[in-house]
Design an enzyme around this catalytic site. Structure first.
Site, PDB file in Angstrom:
ATOM      1  N   HIS A  32      33.303  37.921  90.638  1.00 40.33           N
ATOM      2  CA  HIS A  32      32.547  36.677  90.831  1.00 40.33           C
ATOM      3  C   HIS A  32      31.899  36.704  92.201  1.00 40.33           C
ATOM      4  CE1 HIS A  32      36.260  35.878  93.012  1.00 40.33           C
ATOM      5  NE2 HIS A  32      35.558  35.020  93.731  1.00 40.33           N
ATOM      6  N   HIS A  84      28.231  37.997  98.335  1.00 38.64           N
ATOM      7  CA  HIS A  84      28.528  39.381  97.960  1.00 38.64           C
ATOM      8  C   HIS A  84      29.547  39.368  96.840  1.00 38.64           C
ATOM      9  CE1 HIS A  84      31.533  37.936 100.758  1.00 38.64           C
ATOM     10  NE2 HIS A  84      32.362  38.581  99.944  1.00 38.64           N
TER      11      HIS A  84
END
Ligand code: ATP
Ligand code: MG
Length: 188
Positions: free
Chosen positions: A131, A44
């Site tokens: 990220h 995620h």
């Protein structure tokens, strides 16, 4: 003491993107390095880590998140490139980067930080860098061959971000397990 849950706010991925990440991750895993890989279904894009919060505060947090994003325009994200934190020479974290949508994700994280200040959460000290964590390096054993393989390019198809999720994180010995507690939609 009040019961607490470990929570964070993140963007979830469409299945097709998840599939592409799995495809990239598999050969890296096969190198057998001393890396704790994030389960592909768990990958995620974290916007705000909240840590342990009282269970009772869950609704208030979700409400703040809903307020923070409801006037935000949905936007497109493309994932691209891989790297390491702090760098690929001595990585602790291996990640997938963002090609398109990085600024919008940073803006979202700032909105969330601001919305959560009245609830007692501190602004993140480190600057936000969007990220997706692929794995966490436990020791450098076998890691150099993984890094070599990470020269293979990665790019996802573009996907629309129109909601964010509040997640619960249970730290199990076999890895963290995440559960969606609630959703905040962007309406523009
Ligand atoms: P584990 O801690 O067992 O390695 P995890 O890091 O996946 O598992 P959590 O520690 O609960 O699970 O973290 C949930 C999410 O929040 C992850 O995306 C993680 O990278 C992020 N996160 C955790 N701690 C912080 C922190 N101090 N600052 C920013 N983000 C964090
Ligand atoms: Mg962690």
């Amino acid at each position: 003491m009040a019961q607490t849950i470990r929570t964070f706010i993140a963007v979830d991925l469409p299945d097709s993107v998840r599939h592409a990440i799995r495809h990239y991750q598999e050969p890296l895993k096969d190198e057998g390095a001393d890396i704790r890989w994030v389960r592909t279904e768990s990958i995620h894009l974290t916007l705000k880590f909240l840590g342990e919060v009282p269970v009772d505060q869950k609704d208030e947090i979700l409400k703040a998140a809903v307020q923070a994003v409801k006037s935000v325009q949905p936007f497109t994200v493309t994932l691209s490139g891989t790297g390491g934190f702090p760098d690929l020479k001595n990585p602790r974290v291996l990640w997938v980067g963002i090609l398109r949508g990085a600024q919008e994700l940073t803006d979202l994280s700032i909105r969330l930080n601001n919305a959560l200040i009245p609830l007692g959460f501190e602004m993140d000290k480190r600057p936000f860098k969007a990220h997706l964590t692929l794995g966490r390096v436990r020791s450098m054993r076998g890691v150099s061959s993984v890094i070599e393989r990470m020269a293979d390019p990665f790019e996802s198809e573009p996907f629309k971000v129109n909601e964010i999720n509040l997640f619960k994180s249970d730290l199990n010995p076999t890895g963290a397990v995440y559960t969606v507690l609630g959703c905040a939609k962007m309406e523009g």
